[in-house]
Design an enzyme around this catalytic site. Structure first.
Site, short mmCIF file in Angstrom:
data_model
loop_
_atom_site.label_atom_id
_atom_site.label_comp_id
_atom_site.label_asym_id
_atom_site.label_seq_id
_atom_site.Cartn_x
_atom_site.Cartn_y
_atom_site.Cartn_z
N LYS A 1 0.83 -1.21 0.00
CA LYS A 1 0.00 0.00 0.00
C LYS A 1 0.85 1.25 0.00
O LYS A 1 0.47 2.26 -0.59
CB LYS A 1 -1.04 0.00 1.12
CG LYS A 1 -0.51 0.05 2.53
CD LYS A 1 -1.68 -0.03 3.49
CE LYS A 1 -1.27 0.14 4.95
NZ LYS A 1 -0.06 -0.56 5.38
N ARG B 1 -6.04 2.81 11.58
CA ARG B 1 -5.83 1.36 11.65
C ARG B 1 -6.78 0.70 12.63
O ARG B 1 -6.84 -0.52 12.69
CB ARG B 1 -4.41 1.09 12.14
CG ARG B 1 -3.41 0.68 11.07
CD ARG B 1 -2.12 0.53 11.80
NE ARG B 1 -1.08 -0.23 11.21
CZ ARG B 1 -0.10 0.25 10.45
NH1 ARG B 1 -0.12 1.47 10.03
NH2 ARG B 1 0.89 -0.53 10.10
N ARG C 1 12.67 -9.54 3.24
CA ARG C 1 13.09 -8.19 2.86
C ARG C 1 14.32 -7.74 3.67
O ARG C 1 14.33 -7.83 4.89
CB ARG C 1 11.91 -7.26 3.15
CG ARG C 1 12.03 -5.90 2.54
CD ARG C 1 10.67 -5.25 2.46
NE ARG C 1 10.22 -4.73 3.75
CZ ARG C 1 9.17 -3.94 3.88
NH1 ARG C 1 8.44 -3.61 2.83
NH2 ARG C 1 8.81 -3.49 5.07
N ARG D 1 14.84 -5.05 8.83
CA ARG D 1 14.11 -4.15 9.74
C ARG D 1 13.60 -5.00 10.90
O ARG D 1 13.09 -6.09 10.68
CB ARG D 1 12.90 -3.57 8.98
CG ARG D 1 12.93 -2.07 8.85
CD ARG D 1 11.84 -1.60 7.93
NE ARG D 1 10.51 -1.75 8.52
CZ ARG D 1 9.39 -1.33 7.93
NH1 ARG D 1 9.45 -0.74 6.76
NH2 ARG D 1 8.22 -1.50 8.50
N ARG E 1 2.17 -8.76 13.79
CA ARG E 1 1.53 -7.59 13.16
C ARG E 1 0.25 -8.00 12.44
O ARG E 1 -0.73 -7.27 12.43
CB ARG E 1 2.50 -6.94 12.17
CG ARG E 1 3.64 -6.21 12.86
CD ARG E 1 4.74 -5.86 11.90
NE ARG E 1 4.45 -4.70 11.08
CZ ARG E 1 5.19 -4.33 10.03
NH1 ARG E 1 6.23 -5.04 9.67
NH2 ARG E 1 4.89 -3.27 9.35
P1 AMP Z 1 3.89 0.63 8.86
O1 AMP Z 1 5.17 1.04 8.20
O2 AMP Z 1 2.70 1.38 8.37
O3 AMP Z 1 3.68 -0.86 8.85
O4 AMP Z 1 4.03 1.05 10.41
C1 AMP Z 1 5.12 0.61 11.19
C2 AMP Z 1 4.76 0.63 12.65
O5 AMP Z 1 4.39 1.95 13.05
C3 AMP Z 1 3.58 -0.24 13.03
O6 AMP Z 1 3.93 -1.59 13.24
C4 AMP Z 1 3.11 0.43 14.33
O7 AMP Z 1 3.96 0.11 15.41
C5 AMP Z 1 3.33 1.90 14.00
N1 AMP Z 1 2.13 2.51 13.37
C6 AMP Z 1 2.03 3.05 12.12
N2 AMP Z 1 0.80 3.55 11.90
C7 AMP Z 1 0.09 3.31 13.04
C8 AMP Z 1 -1.25 3.55 13.44
N3 AMP Z 1 -2.14 4.14 12.62
N4 AMP Z 1 -1.62 3.16 14.69
C9 AMP Z 1 -0.75 2.59 15.53
N5 AMP Z 1 0.51 2.30 15.22
C10 AMP Z 1 0.95 2.66 13.99
#
Ligand code: AMP
Length: 221
Positions: free
Chosen positions: A13, A88, A127, A162, A173
């Protein structure tokens, strides 16, 4: 145009949101990027968010809601944007609805990028990326391996994974993602905004499907 992208971690996304943002001149608002940067810079929000981000758990709603609300209440608030990774949870969606209402802004469409869990685990746990800030190349052990395992082709730095891309973290996750997904989809379905696009296949095909869905919804793109 104002869009929200929903999808599991690793659904692509972010990639799709960036493509669309540059085509339609929209701000790409990625809360994952913002939170990782806050952690890296060790800001007050970054300190609070760090244990969650590195272990793949959701940062508490209040913290991320405040972060987003602050940005939208500034004089240079985003007017045309793609939200990538926010909301989310249902609580985040409710908070965002309120912020948008206060700002007299409305969402045009929500794109749900649907990908199976096993495909996500395959994609993310393979990755690897180059930690050299001037390089940041990314590789995949299966789909795009470096010439020499564990070493960047471009700058020969040792590659890293990462923290939140390790398999056990990816699975955690996904559990969190599924706990919130149905409520989130129901919320936007009831507002008549939800469009589902399969997120498997190559980037160009998925992108074309997103554009088609938006056009079918009467949105200029
Ligand atoms: P992402 O790169 O979008 O997968 O985000 C990486 C990490 O950031 C996630 O695993 C969460 O720990 C945190 N995170 C990002 N967006 C949110 C959100 N809307 N609500 C809570 N945690 C978030």
């Amino acid at each position: 145009m104002r869009l929200i992208f929903i999808g599991p971690p690793g659904s692509g996304k972010g990639t799709q949101a960036k493509l669309l943002a540059s085509r339609l001149h929209l701000l790409h608002f990625g809360t994952g990027d913002i939170l990782r940067e806050a952690v890296r810079l060790n800001t007050a929000a970054g300190k609070l968010a760090k244990p969650y981000v590195v272990s793949g758990r959701l940062v508490p709603d209040d913290l991320v809601n405040e972060l987003v609300a602050d940005r939208f209440r500034r004089d240079d608030r985003p007017e045309r944007f793609i939200m990538d990774g926010y909301p989310r949870t249902l609580a985040q969606a409710a908070s965002f609805d309120q912020v948008l209402r206060q700002q007299f802004l409305a969402i045009d469409a929500v794109i749900f990028l649907d990908v199976d869990d096993e495909e996500i685990v395959r994609r993310l746990s393979g990755r690897w990326s180059c930690p050299n800030p001037g390089c940041k190349a990314t590789y995949h052990t299966q789909f795009n391996p470096p010439a020499q395992p564990g070493v960047c082709d471009l700058c020969h730095t040792a590659l890293i994974q990462r923290d939140d891309d390790r398999e056990e973290t990816v699975r955690r996750r996904l559990v969190v993602y599924h706990q919130n997904l149905d409520d989130l989809l129901a919320h936007y379905r009831s507002q008549g905004l939800l469009h589902t696009v399969r997120g498997e296949g190559d980037i160009e095909t998925i992108y074309a499907n997103i554009l088609r869905v938006l056009k079918e919804g009467g949105l200029p793109c």
